[in-house]
Design an enzyme around this catalytic site. Structure first.
Site, short mmCIF file in Angstrom:
data_model
loop_
_atom_site.label_atom_id
_atom_site.label_comp_id
_atom_site.label_asym_id
_atom_site.label_seq_id
_atom_site.Cartn_x
_atom_site.Cartn_y
_atom_site.Cartn_z
N HIS A 401 0.68 -1.27 -0.13
CA HIS A 401 0.13 0.12 -0.01
C HIS A 401 0.83 1.13 -0.05
O HIS A 401 0.83 1.97 -0.99
CB HIS A 401 -0.99 0.19 1.31
CG HIS A 401 -1.59 1.41 1.68
ND1 HIS A 401 -3.14 1.10 1.00
CD2 HIS A 401 -1.45 2.28 1.80
CE1 HIS A 401 -3.41 2.50 1.52
NE2 HIS A 401 -2.64 3.01 1.93
N GLU A 402 1.78 1.30 0.90
CA GLU A 402 2.62 2.41 0.93
C GLU A 402 3.72 2.46 0.03
O GLU A 402 4.05 3.71 -0.84
CB GLU A 402 3.57 2.56 2.37
CG GLU A 402 2.61 2.28 3.69
CD GLU A 402 1.99 3.66 3.60
OE1 GLU A 402 2.02 4.88 3.04
OE2 GLU A 402 0.53 3.53 4.44
N HIS A 405 1.89 4.52 -2.93
CA HIS A 405 2.11 5.97 -2.68
C HIS A 405 3.36 6.52 -3.12
O HIS A 405 3.60 7.65 -3.74
CB HIS A 405 1.99 6.32 -1.24
CG HIS A 405 0.62 6.19 -0.54
ND1 HIS A 405 -0.43 6.95 -1.19
CD2 HIS A 405 0.13 5.66 0.45
CE1 HIS A 405 -1.80 6.70 -0.68
NE2 HIS A 405 -1.37 5.91 0.37
N HIS A 408 3.83 6.57 -6.80
CA HIS A 408 2.75 7.57 -7.44
C HIS A 408 3.92 8.84 -7.04
O HIS A 408 3.83 9.63 -8.23
CB HIS A 408 1.64 7.56 -6.61
CG HIS A 408 0.53 8.57 -7.14
ND1 HIS A 408 -0.68 8.69 -6.69
CD2 HIS A 408 0.59 9.62 -8.26
CE1 HIS A 408 -1.42 9.80 -7.27
NE2 HIS A 408 -0.55 10.10 -8.41
#
Length: 617
Positions: A401-402, A405, A408
């Site tokens: 999940h991190e 980020h 991105h």
């Protein structure tokens, strides 16, 4: 590959008390930002002197395209360097919140931003005098000025919410106070809160956030019950303090709302991304209209756990008995990298750099900030990830999940000028939750065993519970408390307790005996840091629905679908977030992403129910 690591190894790592005992490879390398604290100090002093020069542009911004470009470039470069300073101070503090030196450096940066905000208070009022015809002429005269086109046109869109130079100066200085409630909450919660100690299986355990997260997932129901009650009752001993902090934060948001001439704190929070408030209200309406789906999940959990009555403290326990999905960091990294194959070689290679070049602070240590995050604000360096890895499937899921980020931020920083490198919170959770979808899909391809497959499918439902339903509940709670303060009500910790408990019981079907929400759960609001971010959490839910739609395109679509998604990750803030998602292939103006998500949740539950029936349960 399914990990076989012993659970006791995970616990031993998670309870390391001293940061110096952790291997260097599991700690982030902040020297990539500044070699030493002294280097940080020297750079701060240099910037503090440099920023005084911005006043030379006062009264001249609209005189020529060349002057405007020069001023915006100066401002952008200075903010970029200040953000890098701030990132270093913040992450140094987060690795051990008890170290007052770094807490002081964070406060210095708040003061520096406030000082610079006051110095530049003339800029936006001057820019707001630009007319569209003049601005278009400037773009023609100075091609490089188009770098700032989105910023300038968006600023003019919000013209009605900007004040005079004096008003802007006061608002800049108000930032010295507006973050106080959040700062006090963070310091108290992470560094000074007197966490309870409890006896678990003959061992004395300090119930800090990392251990709470670990032991609430125990297979032993008595342990879970004891951990929940002990943790939340301790929180409630400080109900008045937490209540005063949260009330202060809401009032700070209300001050900015009135000063900016918005109708509500919600409207102000969403206007930065030009997001209609209807998107927020429709989410709450849609989730409330589909609570039966949520209750179906809760009843499925009750069935899988073999319980007559499901309690709130059962919600983090393993769904499948004797299937302990435990992973070393190395095993998690291997699974994550393989799951990212649909996103291409370049995406995977950068992900490897994150794992191998110490972008990640992996394990908990005494005083370390709880939870997990990705910080991609160091534009000229690389993103960083803070983890509190405990070796469970959920930790592996949090890591990818991190990483979403981080990718991105990395891709945007590489493609966009700093002025356009930031991206809206509204789209921030898309990349992270899509990474989770890819991991779940990959793990399900590897696993045929019914019990283990149930566990992985269950993990998807856990994500849906935590991201769609739980975050929407948080968003509704935020809406309720902000509305009441806006009407002139003074709220105390006791008021927050009552409102939170009633809302939680409605969501979890307490009165229908779907899931019993014990009285002490009323304190849960008091340890949620996101309530200090002002209407942040709803975007976890909207992003979850967007990523569900996009993950189907990435996994089962065309190369063009995958290219559009990667272009979206590189787009930064060159368009409004809803427009960026349309470009990626999903329209948040419709109910389609939400409807697809509910359909997928029900499909997963149907498969799990079929497996249970086949297993005779």
């Amino acid at each position: 590959m399914i990990a076989t690591m012993l659970f006791s190894t995970t616990v031993a790592v998670s309870q390391m008390k001293v940061r110096d005992e952790l291997p260097e490879k599991y700690k982030w390398n902040l020297s990539d930002l500044y070699a030493t604290d002294e280097a940080w100090r020297a750079e701060k002093e240099k910037i503090q002197q440099k920023m005084q020069e911005v006043t030379r542009y006062q009264g001249k911004l609209t005189q020529s395209a060349a002057t405007l470009l020069e001023a915006l470039s100066f401002n952008s470069t200075l903010i970029k360097d200040m953000v890098r300073l701030s990132s270093y101070a913040s992450m140094k503090s987060d690795q051990d919140t008890r170290v007052t030196k770094y807490a002081g450096m964070k406060q210095e940066m708040q003061q520096l931003f406030a000082e610079y905000g006051a110095l530049t208070s003339f800029m936006e009022p001057e820019l707001l005098t630009l007319q569209e015809e003049q601005l278009n002429r400037f773009f023609t005269q100075e091609k490089e000025l188009t770098t700032y086109k989105f910023y300038l046109t968006d600023l003019l869109r919000k013209r009605a919410h900007r004040g005079s130079e004096e008003v802007e100066k006061v608002l800049a200085y108000s930032s010295l106070m507006s973050g106080n409630a959040a700062n006090i909450f963070s310091t108290f919660s992470n560094a000074e809160f007197p966490h309870a100690e409890i006896d678990l299986n003959g061992e004395r355990i300090k119930l800090n956030p990392a251990n709470f997260a670990l032991y609430r997932a125990s297979e032993d129901r008595n342990v879970r019950s004891k951990v929940f009650e002990t943790y939340f009752r301790k929180l409630n001993e400080f109900q008045r303090t937490f209540g005063a902090q949260l009330y202060g934060n809401i009032n700070a948001a209300l001050f900015a709302t009135k000063a900016r001439k918005y109708e509500s704190t919600l409207q102000r929070a969403l206007d930065d991304g030009n997001i209609p408030t209807a998107v927020f209200h429709n989410l709450i309406k849609n989730v409330n209209g589909n609570l039966e789906t949520f209750h179906r999940y809760l009843n499925l959990r009750k069935r899988m756990m073999g319980l007559d009555t499901l309690h709130y403290y059962d919600l983090y326990a393993p769904l499948v008995e004797k299937v302990d999905l435990a992973y070393t960091v190395e095993e998690a990294v291997e699974n994550i990298l393989k799951s990212l194959k649909p996103l291409g070689t370049d995406y995977i290679n950068v992900s490897k750099k994150a794992f191998n070049e110490r972008w990640i602070d992996m394990y908990p240590n005494e005083g370390k900030r709880s939870g997990a995050y990705s910080n991609g604000s160091a534009y000229d360096v690389h993103p960083y990830i803070l983890m509190n890895y405990n070796g469970k499937y959920n930790d592996m899921s949090t890591l990818t999940h991190e990483l979403g980020h981080t990718m991105h931020s990395y891709l945007t920083n590489k493609k966009q000028h700093f002025a356009n490198a930031d991206y809206s919170i509204f789209v921030a959770e898309v990349a992270s939750t899509l990474n989770e979808e890819l991991l779940n899909d990959y793990m399900l391809q590897q696993i045929k065993d019914d019990k283990t497959r149930l566990a992985i499918l269950g993990n998807y439902l856990e994500g849906a519970k935590g991201t769609l339903f739980r975050q929407t509940q948080f968003a509704e709670f935020e809406s309720m408390i902000h509305d009441r303060v806006a009407k002139g009500e003074a709220l105390t910790g006791e008021d927050f307790d009552q409102m939170y408990l009633e809302l939680t019981r409605r969501y979890y079907g307490h009165d229908k005996n779907v899931c019993i929400v014990d009285d002490y759960i009323k304190s849960e609001w008091s340890y949620i840091p996101h309530f200090y971010y002002n209407f942040y959490v709803y975007q976890y839910a909207t992003s979850f629905t967007a990523s569900t739609a996009l993950s189907e395109k990435v996994l089962r679509g065309t190369d063009e679908d995958r290219r559009r998604y990667l272009d979206f990750l590189s787009a930064g803030s060159t368009k409004y977030p809803v427009e960026l998602l349309v470009d990626a292939g999903v329209d948040m103006n419709t109910s389609e992403p939400f409807d697809l998500t509910i359909a997928k949740i029900n499909k997963v539950m149907a498969e799990m129910e079929a497996i249970l029936t086949r297993m005779g349960k």
